[in-house]
Design a protein around this motif. Structure first.
Motif, PDB file in Angstrom:
ATOM      1  N   THR A  23       6.760  -2.600   2.446  1.00 56.98           N
ATOM      2  CA  THR A  23       5.879  -3.463   3.702  1.00 56.98           C
ATOM      3  C   THR A  23       6.830  -4.251   4.570  1.00 56.98           C
ATOM      4  O   THR A  23       6.119  -4.389   5.557  1.00 56.98           O
ATOM      5  N   TRP A  51       3.290 -10.895   4.202  1.00 57.08           N
ATOM      6  CA  TRP A  51       2.398  -9.778   3.708  1.00 57.08           C
ATOM      7  C   TRP A  51       3.370  -8.940   2.896  1.00 57.08           C
ATOM      8  O   TRP A  51       2.680  -8.349   1.907  1.00 57.08           O
ATOM      9  N   PHE A  83       1.641  -7.901  -0.876  1.00 60.88           N
ATOM     10  CA  PHE A  83       1.497  -6.477  -1.225  1.00 60.88           C
ATOM     11  C   PHE A  83       2.158  -6.390  -2.579  1.00 60.88           C
ATOM     12  O   PHE A  83       1.777  -5.516  -3.424  1.00 60.88           O
ATOM     13  N   LYS A  89      -2.717   2.851  -3.078  1.00 58.76           N
ATOM     14  CA  LYS A  89      -2.628   1.793  -2.208  1.00 58.76           C
ATOM     15  C   LYS A  89      -3.690   0.930  -1.829  1.00 58.76           C
ATOM     16  O   LYS A  89      -3.721  -0.244  -1.651  1.00 58.76           O
ATOM     17  N   GLN A 130      -3.740  -2.937  -1.796  1.00 57.63           N
ATOM     18  CA  GLN A 130      -4.130  -3.534  -0.646  1.00 57.63           C
ATOM     19  C   GLN A 130      -5.226  -4.752  -1.022  1.00 57.63           C
ATOM     20  O   GLN A 130      -5.502  -5.721  -0.109  1.00 57.63           O
ATOM     21  N   SER A 183      -4.582  -8.639   0.008  1.00 58.90           N
ATOM     22  CA  SER A 183      -5.644  -9.439   0.926  1.00 58.90           C
ATOM     23  C   SER A 183      -5.934 -10.929   0.170  1.00 58.90           C
ATOM     24  O   SER A 183      -5.916 -11.907   0.916  1.00 58.90           O
TER      25      SER A 183
END
Length: 289
Positions: free
Chosen positions: A235, A244, A248, A270, A274, A278
Motif C-alpha cells: 500500500t 492508508w 490496509f 483484497k 479494503q 476504510s
C-alpha cells in the motif's frame, strides 16, 4: 509493481488445542500471497527442499522463484498456539539464502531463522526504493530441544525504510522496553510498525498512529504478522500514504484472523481488507512522540 521477499519457505506443524495441522508457510509464502492479493508481481528469494509440496501453488499464483532447490530438507517449525500467544520450536533448517540482485520496487527481508546473513542483508539494502525488515530471524536462538527464544542482537539498521517488530523484538534490538524502544528505533528508521497483540502502532514523522483490532476469538495466528507487513509495504508503494498503509495492514490482519482458517488459507481477499481499511482509516488515533 513488484515486491521481492527474502525469506525461507517453511513447513509448519501447528498445534491448536488438541489438533495438529501440517501446512506450508513462512514469510515467503504469506507475504508473497498477500502481495499478490494487492495486485503486485512477486519474486521470492528463498530455499526449500524436495519435501516442500507447495511450489506448484506458488507458480499457479504467478509467484516467481529461482535457484530454490536444496539437497537439505525444508526449514520446519512446530508451533503451539494459545489465543495470541505461541511457543515455537525449530526442527530443521534449510540452506542459507544467497544474495540475488532484484529489480523490484520494494524488498521485504523477513528471515525465519538465520537464513539471511548480515553480509547479504547489507547488499540487499540498496536494491529498491523501499526496503522493509522483519528482524525476527536475526534475533532467534534455539535451545537444546529446539525451543526458540530471543537474544539481544545488534543490527545495522541503516538504509532500512520500514521495520516491523513486537515488544520482545524491540527489547532485543534496543535494550529498552516497549514503546520507549520503538521511539528510539524511530530516530533511525522512517516507518516503525509496532504490533502488540491487538494494539498496532505506526511511528512516522515523529507521531505515533494507533489502531486496535477488534476483540475476537483467535484460532490460528501464524503468518498474520507477515500478511500485515506485506500489505503495509504494498500500500505504501502504491499510495505513498502511510496512514492508508497502516489502515490496509490492520484491515488485512483483521480479515485473516476473522477467517478462522489455518495456515495460508487465511490470506484475505483484497475486498475484505479494503472494507476493514476504510473503517480503520476513520478511527486512527495519533499523538506526538
Amino acid at each position: 509493481m513488484k515486491l521481492a521477499v527474502f525469506s525461507h519457505c517453511t513447513i509448519d506443524e501447528i498445534k491448536i488445542n488438541d489438533d495438529l495441522y501440517e501446512r506450508p508457510g513462512g514469510p515467503a509464502c504469506y507475504c508473497g500471497l498477500a502481495a499478490r492479493e494487492m495486485g503486485f508481481d512477486v519474486e521470492l528469494v528463498t530455499k526449500f527442499g524436495t519435501d516442500y509440496t507447495f511450489s506448484d501453488q506458488l507458480s499457479q499464483n504467478k509467484i516467481k522463484f529461482q535457484n530454490t532447490p536444496s539437497q537439505k530438507p525444508t526449514t520446519r517449525f512446530r508451533l503451539e498456539i494459545n489465543d495470541t500467544d505461541r511457543t515455537l520450536w525449530i526442527k530443521n533448517t534449510c540452506d542459507k539464502i544467497e544474495y540475488t540482485k532484484t529489480n523490484a520496487d520494494g524488498i521485504l527481508i523477513s528471515p525465519v531463522f538465520d537464513e539471511v546473513s548480515l553480509d547479504v542483508l547489507e547488499k540487499i539494502k540498496s536494491d529498491a526504493n523501499l526496503v522493509a525488515l522483519d528482524p525476527q530471524g536475526f534475533l532467534r536462538r534455539a535451545g537444546p530441544d529446539g525451543m526458540v527464544s530471543f537474544e539481544r542482537t545488534n543490527l545495522d539498521l541503516s538504509n532500512i525504510d520500514v521495520l516491523k517488530s513486537d515488544p520482545g523484538e524491540v527489547n532485543n534490538l534496543t535494550g529498552l522496553e516497549g514503546l520507549e524502544g520503538a521511539k528510539l528505533l524511530h530516530k533511525k528508521i522512517d516507518h516503525i510498525l509496532y504490533t502488540n497483540k491487538r494494539d498496532v502502532s505506526l511511528f512516522y514523522k515523529n507521531k505515533q498512529y494507533s489502531i486496535t483490532l477488534p476483540n475476537m476469538d483467535i484460532f490460528d495466528t501464524s503468518g498474520v504478522g507477515d500478511i500485515f507487513t506485506a500489505t503495509y509495504c504494498c500500500t505504501m508503494l502504491k499510495e505513498k500514504d502511510a496512514l492508508w498503509a497502516l489502515s490496509f495492514a490492520g484491515g488485512a490482519a483483521q480479515a485473516a484472523l476473522e477467517s478462522k482458517e489455518v495456515g495460508l488459507d487465511k490470506i484475505p481477499p483484497k475486498g475484505a481488507t479494503q472494507t476493514n481499511a476504510s473503517y480503520f482509516y476513520n478511527i486512527i488515533k495519533f499523538k506526538d512522540v
